[in-house]
Design a protein around this motif. Structure first.
Motif, short mmCIF file in Angstrom:
data_model
loop_
_atom_site.label_atom_id
_atom_site.label_comp_id
_atom_site.label_asym_id
_atom_site.label_seq_id
_atom_site.Cartn_x
_atom_site.Cartn_y
_atom_site.Cartn_z
N LYS A 1 -7.82 -7.44 -11.09
CA LYS A 1 -8.95 -6.69 -10.52
C LYS A 1 -8.55 -5.25 -10.22
N ALA A 2 -7.28 -5.05 -9.83
CA ALA A 2 -6.81 -3.69 -9.54
C ALA A 2 -6.87 -2.81 -10.79
N LYS A 3 -6.79 -3.43 -11.94
CA LYS A 3 -6.89 -2.69 -13.20
C LYS A 3 -8.33 -2.56 -13.68
N GLY A 4 -9.27 -3.12 -12.91
CA GLY A 4 -10.68 -2.98 -13.26
C GLY A 4 -11.26 -4.11 -14.08
N PHE A 5 -10.51 -5.20 -14.23
CA PHE A 5 -10.98 -6.30 -15.06
C PHE A 5 -11.79 -7.32 -14.27
N GLU A 6 -12.82 -7.87 -14.90
CA GLU A 6 -13.54 -9.01 -14.34
C GLU A 6 -12.73 -10.27 -14.61
N TYR B 1 13.54 -19.37 -19.09
CA TYR B 1 12.60 -18.25 -19.06
C TYR B 1 12.91 -17.26 -20.19
N THR B 2 11.85 -16.72 -20.76
CA THR B 2 11.99 -15.62 -21.72
C THR B 2 11.79 -14.32 -20.95
N VAL B 3 12.83 -13.49 -20.87
CA VAL B 3 12.78 -12.26 -20.06
C VAL B 3 12.13 -11.13 -20.87
N GLN B 4 11.10 -10.50 -20.25
CA GLN B 4 10.43 -9.36 -20.87
C GLN B 4 10.42 -8.20 -19.88
N LEU B 5 10.88 -7.03 -20.30
CA LEU B 5 10.88 -5.84 -19.45
C LEU B 5 9.62 -5.03 -19.73
N GLU B 6 8.89 -4.72 -18.67
CA GLU B 6 7.64 -3.96 -18.82
C GLU B 6 7.63 -2.79 -17.84
N ALA B 7 7.15 -1.64 -18.31
CA ALA B 7 6.97 -0.48 -17.42
C ALA B 7 5.59 -0.58 -16.79
N MET B 8 5.57 -0.91 -15.49
CA MET B 8 4.30 -1.12 -14.79
C MET B 8 4.27 -0.21 -13.57
N ASP B 9 3.14 -0.22 -12.89
CA ASP B 9 3.00 0.54 -11.66
C ASP B 9 4.05 0.08 -10.67
N SER B 10 4.64 1.02 -9.93
CA SER B 10 5.71 0.67 -8.99
C SER B 10 5.23 -0.22 -7.86
N GLU B 11 3.89 -0.26 -7.63
CA GLU B 11 3.33 -1.11 -6.57
C GLU B 11 3.21 -2.55 -7.02
N ALA B 12 3.23 -2.78 -8.34
CA ALA B 12 3.10 -4.15 -8.86
C ALA B 12 4.35 -4.95 -8.50
N SER B 13 4.24 -6.28 -8.56
CA SER B 13 5.38 -7.15 -8.21
C SER B 13 6.56 -6.88 -9.12
N ILE C 1 10.14 -2.84 -14.54
CA ILE C 1 11.33 -1.98 -14.47
C ILE C 1 11.11 -0.73 -13.62
N ASN C 2 9.86 -0.47 -13.20
CA ASN C 2 9.59 0.69 -12.35
C ASN C 2 9.59 0.34 -10.86
N HIS C 3 9.84 -0.92 -10.54
CA HIS C 3 9.83 -1.32 -9.13
C HIS C 3 11.16 -0.95 -8.46
N PRO C 4 11.13 -0.48 -7.21
CA PRO C 4 12.37 -0.09 -6.51
C PRO C 4 13.40 -1.21 -6.43
N LEU C 5 12.94 -2.46 -6.26
CA LEU C 5 13.87 -3.57 -6.15
C LEU C 5 14.65 -3.77 -7.46
N VAL C 6 13.98 -3.55 -8.57
CA VAL C 6 14.65 -3.68 -9.87
C VAL C 6 15.74 -2.62 -10.00
N SER C 7 15.43 -1.40 -9.53
CA SER C 7 16.45 -0.33 -9.54
C SER C 7 17.63 -0.71 -8.66
N GLU C 8 17.35 -1.38 -7.53
CA GLU C 8 18.43 -1.80 -6.63
C GLU C 8 19.29 -2.88 -7.29
N ILE C 9 18.65 -3.81 -8.01
CA ILE C 9 19.40 -4.84 -8.73
C ILE C 9 20.34 -4.19 -9.74
N LEU C 10 19.80 -3.21 -10.43
CA LEU C 10 20.59 -2.54 -11.47
C LEU C 10 21.76 -1.75 -10.86
N GLY C 11 21.54 -1.21 -9.65
CA GLY C 11 22.57 -0.37 -9.04
C GLY C 11 23.53 -1.11 -8.13
#
Length: 629
Positions: A451-456, A524-536, A577-587
């Motif tokens: 819904k945040a993306k505007g979808f029904e 699990y099949t791991v997929q890296l996606e560039a999403m909004d930093s507010e997303a999970s 990959i744009n979430h702060p927690l992911v950056s922390e995992i990497l660092g």
């Protein structure tokens, strides 16, 4: 007095054997009262044609129990029989008097309502009786006769002193059938089979209270009177014209059919057709649940107001067997027991007619008052969705009234839905993807992300949805359905999104390797996606195809159809990959801390998806408390 043998010849011995097809001995009472009704309606018909020079009056059928004498009496005031007719219709087994009567008066019998067609109904008496007697007097001047038989081919026939026209059947009940001498049992059968017979049926008397006289004292008891106990309604609602009935009449009839059903029906459909077949009836849409197994066998099938069965499979399309009501048709072919349908083209025509009539009614209700129709949708959707899935002609008509509700309570028709999606999805040449949820609570986070993306997001939560979606996709090549927690959603969001990755290719490879190392045994099949930093940071999705196949297996579809057996568990782990927690995992400097962050993030995603249970859930909770400390 005459004696003789019943004529059982090669030509009619097979129908005699057929009497054993009656699955329940109780059916004898229905058959005898049907015969009595026939005799009365014949008299009415002849009177209307001027061939019976007598007063028709207000005849009734009476059932009496003689418990002491172990006898059951069925008495009518109908056409009666002469001695010759008794020999012809009773001794020549399976020679149907009703058939001959209808043939003789075939040009004037449209409203006669003659029931009998088989000539074996009378002989069902011998399933419960050691001896059967007939005392009958014809409406003509022929003398009355008394016929009796002990169930063997031998009979006795003598004169009788009966003065009134009509027939009395006397059954000497056998020792193994004394249940039919009990008032409660006979009442039960009369109300089951003869509740709507066209001639009044008397069974005993009842006490009615009269108004008190004006000069009566306050403590004086109200006077009472004994009146005939008429157990049936000879003029049920379905025999009347729709124009002669009010809404309250339909509701009252529903209560009469289902006295223990306290909820009112949502709406009704009055069936009334006389070409190319005769059929009347009233079908009701009750409030329905998702449990299909408890909904069926509520429609009652009648033949000229005689109850036949509540298993209407073959006459009523299967998806409509969840409705309630009555169908009455003299054109439905039944075997000698009147209990099972025979394969016949007329039945298919009747089934198609009922399907069309229901579709037309739903279209009318939708057009007339869409708001009210939407309010009732959740109570009727299971029938409509099942019909769309199982009946092609109904599916074709359903696009006019079938609704697709969103999680926010907005309703769309299929055409409205497609236009709405086109406005949201930028690439008009690609398939339109319809997002839906099957459970608002467990899929809440995914719904909010969409819904945040505007979808029904549609709410499709009935058990047959997986099958229906497959049919909708087959008939609409440019459209597909995807649940909000499926992998298709990310592709769709990605197409709409223009997020730029904050990580270099080298960092992505390192991050993916770190996560795969921790999740290698979890499938699990791991997929890296560039999403909004507010997303999970971590999102678990399940491929739409695999999940839908599993659901279809559970509802009787995929496994047996495709021979796949148990479908494996397959999930995608989408890493933002744009979430702060992911950056922390990497660092993170230490592998221990990095693994702990990955496991905690993964378990949070699994918890959101409803996949974290049992021992793993307990460990997650303990680990969370440790991290808080």
């Amino acid at each position: 007095m005459a004696t003789g043998k019943i004529n059982v010849s090669v030509e009619n011995i097979f129908p005699l054997i057929k009497k054993f097809l009656y699955s329940d001995h109780e059916i004898f009472l229905r058959e005898l009262i049907s015969n009595a009704t026939d005799a009365t309606l014949k008299l009415k018909h002849l009177s209307s044609l001027g061939e019976a020079k007598l007063e028709y009056g207000n005849p009734m059928i009476e059932v009496k129990i003689d418990k002491e004498g172990k006898k059951l009496h069925i008495i009518d005031q109908g056409i009666g029989m002469s001695e010759e007719e008794v020999k012809k219709y009773i001794n020549d087994i399976a020679f149907s008097g009703a058939e001959e009567f209808l043939d003789k008066y075939k040009d004037a019998d449209k409203d006669s309502g003659i029931i009998g067609h088989f000539g074996l109904g009378f002989y069902s008496s011998f399933m419960v009786a050691d001896k059967v007697e007939i005392i009958t007097k014809s409406y003509t001047d022929e003398p009355a006769v008394h016929w009796s038989c002990d169930g063997s081919p031998k009979f006795n026939l003598k004169k009788s002193n009966k003065k009134e026209r009509g027939t009395e059947i006397i059954l000497s009940i056998a020792d193994d059938s004394t249940e039919f001498l009990e008032e409660n049992r006979v009442t039960e059968l009369l109300q089951k089979y003869n509740k709507f017979m066209p001639i009044p049926i008397k069974f005993g008397t009842k006490t009615e209270t009269l108004p008190k006289p004006e000069d009566a004292k306050e403590d004086d008891p109200a006077p009472t009177i004994e009146v005939d106990n008429i157990i049936n309604n000879p003029n049920p609602a379905w025999t009347k014209k729709p124009a002669d009935l009010k809404q309250e009449d339909y509701k009252n009839f529903y209560r009469e059919l289902y006295p223990m059903q306290f909820e009112e029906p949502l709406f009704h459909i009055h069936l009334n057709v006389d070409y190319p077949f005769n059929l009347t009836g009233i079908l009701y849409f009750p409030k329905l649940t998702n449990d299909l197994s408890i909904q069926k066998d509520r429609i009652q099938l009648y033949q000229n107001q005689v109850f036949v069965t509540d298993n209407v499979e073959g006459i009523v399309p299967e998806f409509l067997t969840m409705l309630r009501g009555v169908i009455d048709s003299p054109d439905i072919p039944l075997n000698v027991s009147r209990s099972y349908l025979q394969a016949d083209g007329a039945v298919k025509k009747i089934s198609s007619y009922i399907t069309r009539k229901v579709a037309d009614k739903l279209t009318s209700l939708f057009k007339h008052n869409r708001e009210d129709f939407e309010k009732k949708w959740n109570d009727i959707k299971i029938v409509i969705e099942y019909g769309m899935l199982s009946e092609e002609k109904f599916f074709e008509k359903a696009d006019k009234f079938a609704l697709y509700p969103t999680v926010d309570g907005t309703y769309f028709t299929f055409e409205e839905l497609k236009e709405k999606i086109k406005a949201l999805q930028t690439d008009k040449d690609d398939k339109l993807v319809v997002l839906y949820a099957s459970d608002k609570e467990s899929q809440h986070s995914y719904i909010e992300a969409a819904k945040a993306k505007g979808f029904e997001v549609l709410l499709l939560d009935s058990p047959i949805v997986p099958h229906l979606m497959q049919k909708l996709e087959t008939s609409n090549e440019k459209l597909s359905f995807a649940r909000v927690d499926a992998d298709h959603l990310d592709n769709l969001i990605k197409k709409e999104d223009t997020q730029i990755s904050k990580l270099s290719d080298e960092e992505k490879e390192k991050l993916k390797a770190n996560i795969e190392e921790v999740t290698t045994d979890k499938g699990y099949t791991v997929q890296l996606e560039a999403m909004d930093s507010e997303a999970s940071p971590f999102i678990i999705t399940e491929p739409e195809f695999m999940r839908r196949m599993k659901e279809m297996q559970q509802t009787g579809g995929g496994g047996g159809m495709f021979g796949m057996g148990n479908m494996p568990e397959m999930y995608n782990l989408i890493v933002n990959i744009n979430h702060p927690l992911v950056s922390e995992i990497l660092g993170t400097k230490t592998a221990k801390k990095r693994d702990r962050l990955i496991n905690q993030s993964l378990d949070l995603a699994r918890l959101s998806k409803g996949l974290l249970k049992g021992e793993e859930l307990t460990k997650f909770i303990s680990r969370s408390y440790e991290m808080i400390k």
